[in-house]
Design a protein around this motif. Structure first.
Motif, PDB file in Angstrom:
ATOM      1  N   UNK A 196       0.973  -1.670  -0.128  1.00 53.70           N
ATOM      2  CA  UNK A 196      -0.020  -0.300  -0.064  1.00 53.70           C
ATOM      3  C   UNK A 196       0.932   1.258  -0.537  1.00 53.70           C
ATOM      4  N   UNK A 197       1.912   1.611   0.802  1.00 48.34           N
ATOM      5  CA  UNK A 197       2.604   2.563   0.858  1.00 48.34           C
ATOM      6  C   UNK A 197       3.992   1.798   0.604  1.00 48.34           C
ATOM      7  N   UNK A 198       4.575   2.731  -0.355  1.00 53.34           N
ATOM      8  CA  UNK A 198       6.500   2.592  -0.456  1.00 53.34           C
ATOM      9  C   UNK A 198       7.067   3.723  -0.055  1.00 53.34           C
ATOM     10  N   UNK A 199       7.949   3.253   0.997  1.00 52.28           N
ATOM     11  CA  UNK A 199       8.329   4.148   1.382  1.00 52.28           C
ATOM     12  C   UNK A 199      10.310   4.473   1.528  1.00 52.28           C
ATOM     13  N   UNK A 200      11.085   5.053   1.785  1.00 48.82           N
ATOM     14  CA  UNK A 200      12.387   5.125   2.392  1.00 48.82           C
ATOM     15  C   UNK A 200      12.968   5.043   3.033  1.00 48.82           C
ATOM     16  N   UNK A 201      13.738   3.902   2.257  1.00 47.41           N
ATOM     17  CA  UNK A 201      14.354   2.547   3.402  1.00 47.41           C
ATOM     18  C   UNK A 201      14.751   3.005   4.730  1.00 47.41           C
ATOM     19  N   UNK A 202      14.513   4.347   5.120  1.00 50.41           N
ATOM     20  CA  UNK A 202      15.096   5.050   6.424  1.00 50.41           C
ATOM     21  C   UNK A 202      14.754   4.890   7.181  1.00 50.41           C
ATOM     22  N   UNK A 203      12.632   4.426   7.172  1.00 48.98           N
ATOM     23  CA  UNK A 203      11.518   4.214   7.635  1.00 48.98           C
ATOM     24  C   UNK A 203      11.838   2.942   8.682  1.00 48.98           C
ATOM     25  N   UNK A 204      12.610   1.824   8.173  1.00 48.32           N
ATOM     26  CA  UNK A 204      12.989   0.919   8.941  1.00 48.32           C
ATOM     27  C   UNK A 204      13.945   0.752   9.735  1.00 48.32           C
ATOM     28  N   UNK A 205      14.838   1.793  10.296  1.00 49.55           N
ATOM     29  CA  UNK A 205      16.242   1.996  10.534  1.00 49.55           C
ATOM     30  C   UNK A 205      15.613   1.393  12.209  1.00 49.55           C
ATOM     31  N   UNK A 206      14.508   2.071  12.897  1.00 51.09           N
ATOM     32  CA  UNK A 206      13.964   1.883  14.666  1.00 51.09           C
ATOM     33  C   UNK A 206      13.903   1.036  14.978  1.00 51.09           C
ATOM     34  N   UNK A 207      13.448   0.649  16.028  1.00 50.25           N
ATOM     35  CA  UNK A 207      14.027  -0.743  16.109  1.00 50.25           C
ATOM     36  C   UNK A 207      12.338  -1.181  16.366  1.00 50.25           C
ATOM     37  N   UNK A 208      11.269  -0.052  16.528  1.00 48.97           N
ATOM     38  CA  UNK A 208       9.773  -0.355  16.372  1.00 48.97           C
ATOM     39  C   UNK A 208       9.859  -0.807  15.308  1.00 48.97           C
ATOM     40  N   UNK A 209      10.009  -0.041  14.060  1.00 49.88           N
ATOM     41  CA  UNK A 209       9.778  -0.160  12.634  1.00 49.88           C
ATOM     42  C   UNK A 209      10.508  -2.202  12.327  1.00 49.88           C
ATOM     43  N   UNK A 210      11.419  -2.148  12.451  1.00 53.44           N
ATOM     44  CA  UNK A 210      12.040  -3.644  12.124  1.00 53.44           C
ATOM     45  C   UNK A 210      11.504  -4.183  12.602  1.00 53.44           C
ATOM     46  N   UNK A 211      11.015  -4.295  14.347  1.00 53.17           N
ATOM     47  CA  UNK A 211      10.336  -5.287  14.676  1.00 53.17           C
ATOM     48  C   UNK A 211       9.235  -6.153  14.253  1.00 53.17           C
ATOM     49  N   UNK A 212       8.819  -5.539  12.344  1.00 49.79           N
ATOM     50  CA  UNK A 212       7.698  -5.207  11.944  1.00 49.79           C
ATOM     51  C   UNK A 212       7.697  -5.798  10.651  1.00 49.79           C
ATOM     52  N   UNK A 213       9.362  -6.113  10.158  1.00 46.83           N
ATOM     53  CA  UNK A 213       9.611  -6.937   8.881  1.00 46.83           C
ATOM     54  C   UNK A 213      10.295  -8.323   9.356  1.00 46.83           C
TER      55      UNK A 213
END
Length: 292
Positions: A196-213
């Protein structure tokens, strides 16, 4: 880093007659429906489809693209039996391998681990073994017990939908359940993901975001940016499934020529035209999230 951005047409161009296709999601939840619609527009046929099925399976059956179905259920949840799948099954139009939900998990895990089977007690003494001659029983090397040997479900292609992804193939699922999408990704030779959303790679740099990968970007072959790409299924927390649309879809199965009319209206058009016909992204984002 490799740029894995593709179009839906690119994805379908890589799918050939007779391939085994795994479709992620669960019933009416987070199905890659835009990719399925693109597949419906193609000439591809004789597919073996592996899915915790919903309208994805029903539509492919209605279009005559399914040779064999490997499944644990095919349901729209609030409408227990998917109507076009039901017709195909009752008419003997498809070959089937009907197994337990746990068997599906183990079969996909075995494929992802590159091993031929995983032993389990699931299915012992049931008709699952009786009606699936390719599921064997094996003796344990450690005791005198017999176990079900669930064979690997190897996929040529997996089709998945996620909330957001970047061009490298990092995918994020923020909903309450990832279903078995990570297993589908690892079981497939090629995994194509709509987002649904195409985002910059920096989106996944936080720990909270990385846990959803939930799987490595190396498992993702291609990414397609398709806002609303799960509709009419849900993509929590972005939107729920479209009850009104599903009721229209189910009603079409009861009418003479109903599939042709549904297909002409909602499939034989561009994806942008499809979104306009269902009310646009604003309407999709207002769909209430399921509470179960």
């Amino acid at each position: 880093m490799a740029n894995k951005l593709m179009t839906a047409k690119d994805v379908v161009a890589s799918i050939k007659d007779g391939m085994t296709i795994g479709i992620g999601g669960w019933g009416p939840r987070r199905k890659p429906m835009a990719l399925v619609r693109e597949l419906l527009r193609s000439d591809v046929k004789d597919l073996t489809v592996v899915a915790y099925g919903g309208a994805d399976v029903g539509m492919l059956c209605a279009a005559g693209k399914v040779k064999k179905l490997i499944f644990a259920f095919v349901s729209l949840d609030f409408i227990p039996l998917e109507p076009y799948f039901r017709k195909a099954r009752q008419n003997g139009a498809i070959e089937v391998m009907e197994i337990d939900e746990g068997h599906m998990v183990l079969g996909l895990k075995a494929a992802g681990m590159r091993i031929p089977y995983i032993p389990t007690r699931v299915g012992l003494g049931t008709d699952v073994i009786k009606h699936n001659s390719n599921i064997k029983l094996v003796d344990s090397p450690y005791d005198n017990k017999e176990w079900v040997a669930m064979p690997a479900i190897n996929l040529d292609v997996a089709l998945l939908h996620v909330d957001r992804a970047d061009s490298r193939g990092v995918c994020q699922i923020a909903g309450p359940d990832i279903y078995m999408d990570d297993l589908f990704a690892r079981a497939a030779t090629n995994t194509f993901v709509s987002c649904d959303e195409l985002v910059e790679s920096s989106t996944f740099e936080s720990a909270d975001a990385a846990r959803l990968v939930f799987w490595e970007r190396s498992e993702t072959t291609g990414v397609v940016h398709l806002p609303g790409g799960a509709h009419p299924t849900s993509c929590a927390p972005l939107y729920g499934f479209d009850v009104k649309h599903f009721k229209e879809y189910v009603a079409s199965s009861k009418e003479e020529g109903g599939w042709s009319e549904y297909q002409q209206k909602y499939v034989q058009c561009t994806e942008q035209e499809y979104l306009e016909k269902v009310g646009g992204m604003d309407a999709i984002k207002r769909l209430p999230l399921p509470v179960f």
